[in-house]
Structures are given as C-alpha cells and as structure tokens.
Scaffold this active site. Sequence first.
Site, PDB file in Angstrom:
ATOM      1  N   ARG A 178       0.869  -1.175   0.000  1.00  0.00           N
ATOM      2  CA  ARG A 178       0.000   0.000   0.000  1.00  0.00           C
ATOM      3  C   ARG A 178       0.908   1.228   0.000  1.00  0.00           C
ATOM      4  O   ARG A 178       2.038   1.182   0.484  1.00  0.00           O
ATOM      5  CB  ARG A 178      -0.890   0.016   1.241  1.00  0.00           C
ATOM      6  N   LYS A 202      -1.022  -2.875   8.209  1.00  0.00           N
ATOM      7  CA  LYS A 202      -2.150  -2.622   9.098  1.00  0.00           C
ATOM      8  C   LYS A 202      -1.949  -3.351  10.419  1.00  0.00           C
ATOM      9  O   LYS A 202      -1.407  -4.448  10.463  1.00  0.00           O
ATOM     10  CB  LYS A 202      -3.447  -3.094   8.441  1.00  0.00           C
ATOM     11  N   HIS A 274      -3.582   1.814  -5.520  1.00  0.00           N
ATOM     12  CA  HIS A 274      -3.992   0.500  -5.017  1.00  0.00           C
ATOM     13  C   HIS A 274      -4.198  -0.499  -6.153  1.00  0.00           C
ATOM     14  O   HIS A 274      -4.125  -1.717  -5.931  1.00  0.00           O
ATOM     15  CB  HIS A 274      -5.277   0.630  -4.195  1.00  0.00           C
ATOM     16  N   ARG A 277      -1.334  -2.735  -6.503  1.00  0.00           N
ATOM     17  CA  ARG A 277      -1.374  -3.838  -5.540  1.00  0.00           C
ATOM     18  C   ARG A 277      -2.274  -4.966  -6.061  1.00  0.00           C
ATOM     19  O   ARG A 277      -1.920  -6.143  -5.988  1.00  0.00           O
ATOM     20  CB  ARG A 277      -1.899  -3.299  -4.199  1.00  0.00           C
ATOM     21  N   HIS A 300      -2.257  -9.961   4.253  1.00  0.00           N
ATOM     22  CA  HIS A 300      -3.651 -10.210   4.604  1.00  0.00           C
ATOM     23  C   HIS A 300      -3.732 -11.112   5.826  1.00  0.00           C
ATOM     24  O   HIS A 300      -3.065 -12.144   5.890  1.00  0.00           O
ATOM     25  CB  HIS A 300      -4.391 -10.887   3.439  1.00  0.00           C
ATOM     26  N   TYR A 309      -8.583 -12.514  -5.565  1.00  0.00           N
ATOM     27  CA  TYR A 309      -7.705 -12.406  -6.729  1.00  0.00           C
ATOM     28  C   TYR A 309      -7.720 -13.670  -7.577  1.00  0.00           C
ATOM     29  O   TYR A 309      -7.414 -13.625  -8.766  1.00  0.00           O
ATOM     30  CB  TYR A 309      -6.288 -12.057  -6.289  1.00  0.00           C
TER      31      TYR A 309
END
Length: 329
Positions: A178, A202, A274, A277, A300, A309
């Site tokens: 990101r 994150k 993004h 990504r 993730h 994806y």
Amino acid sequence: MSAPVTLPVNPAAREDAAVRAFRAHLLAERNASALTAEGYEQDIAQFAGAVWGVDAAHPFDWGAATVDDARRFLMQFAMDGARPTTTRRKLASLRSFYKFLAREQLVAANPFVGLRGPKLPKPLPKVLSVQEIDRFVRAPLEDLRHRRAQKLPTTPADEYIRLRDAAVFETLYSTGCRISEITPLVWSQIDFGTGGVIVTGKGSKQRLCILGKPALKALRAVREKAAAIWPDGGAEQTSLFLNERGRPLTPRDIERRMKVWLAAADLPTDLTPHKLRHSFATHLLDAGADLRSVQEMLGHASLATTQIYTHVSIERLKDEYMKAHPRAE
C-alpha cells in the site's frame, strides 16, 4: 442476464388511501421525485398482488400482512432470478411504506423490519495487464529520455522527479505494498544485497517484501540523484522518496503523480495506486504463485481476502476463452 420477474401487480393498490398518503409523504416530506414515488408504488402494488391477488379491491388491510407474507414476497424475486439489487430495493420500499403506516398508526407492526436482503456481490478489483504495467512504469523514464533527446531545459530537480516517480511505481508493483507502507521507508530499510525490505502494514504488523531487479535499479538511481541534490539525500535515515523541497513524499503526492503518468501512458487517469497492488497479486496468481504465499506478501490476515484475486484470474481466463474458443458462445 436476470430472468424476468413475474410477480403480479394489483392496480387497485395505487388508489388505496394509505398508498396515496404515502405518495404525498414521499413528495412533500422526503422531497422524492415523481419517478421515485412511482417506483415505490410499483413495489407496493406488487406486494398487494402477492398477498391479496391482482383482482382485490382497495382499501387493503395492510395490518393483516404477516412476516411470512413479507418473506415469501422477497423470496419470490430470488426464485424468479431477480438481481440482488432489485430484491433489496423492494425490501427498502416496503419497509419504508410500513414505517410510514406505523407512524400514522394505521398498522401495529412492520412485517419487513427484521428481514434482510440478499448480499450484494463484491465487485472484482480492476487490474492492469502486464503490458499496461510495463507502459505505465516506463512513462517517467521515457519522458526523461525524450527531454534529453530533444535537448529541452531539464534541471536536476526535473530529473529527480522522474527518477523518483519511476522508483515509486516500480516499488509499489514489485512489493504489492500500500502507498501508506512505502512512504515511511528510509534507505537503511532497503537490503540491496538480498532485495528485501521490511514494511509495517495494518495493525502495526511487519512483513518481508521482495524488490525485483527493476525496482532495485530504480531505487539506486533515485538515491544517487537525491544525494547529488541534497547533502543528506542518500543518507541511511533519509526517506526513499522526497518532494521538490527535500521532504518526504506523502500518499496524496503519489496519487497526484500517478495521474500524470497514467495520462502519459494513455491509461485511464481514475486508476489509483492500489490498482498496482491488485495487479501485483493477480499477476502472481496468473503465473502460478501459491495462494498462501501471496497472502503473506500482501499482509492479509485472512486467506479469504486474498482469494478474491483467484476470481480475477478466472475472469481473465474466461475473457480469453470467450475471445478465442470457436464454440465459446
């Protein structure tokens, strides 16, 4: 393509006193358009047809409708192949209608209040093709080559900006990061020997990301140029990407620069960083990468987040199949 919805409509419902009062409420109190009010009336008339039949006369005993009546009404749309958005709109219309009736003390309860509509499918993320990525990340350097070839006035700052932008986009695509994960990076975090970089994602979770040869080459070039412009431009604790004043680049800066080079590469300018990504993950899976490895690279927490994806990859395969197979239709 959705199948046609065949639920009956009771035309008398439009003349029902409660429905007419609701229409006036929509137009006067909620400032709805006539077209919106017409849509509500259509939904209510369908409900009346489903519960009391198409030939029933008004006034209708709206309070007699049960939760089971409401549930069967909504389920019929799913059985008839209606889109989830259609069923959710019917639910919203009837819920609003009964909320109005309850407010006016015309019914004791709202049979639609506890019901949920079908889940809306999540749109698949947009991705760039490998060729489009190549064209895009090359755009800043192609522009710099053009300026040099044409002997256009080019300052060291002009050169730095183009080298920096190329390095930013190469880094984003190479790592799948990101933009908020690469803007805090400093030079000491880049391992040019192994091509690795530890980023903080994150939840303050750290992960190892890989820098490919093009990204490492672009980073070396921008570091060398930064060192030539600012005394500490290439220092270990200096940010990788600087603005014209030698301060760290912000995510918003990157978004603005991306629009410039998307236009130069003849690509849609509404694409965001993004999307690099998304493209990173999709291209890895297209090439046979393991799903759990991609999950780790993206940071993730759940494999389910990464699985979207795989659907993108399947859709891309289907597109190629539909284009090429003689019996695809």
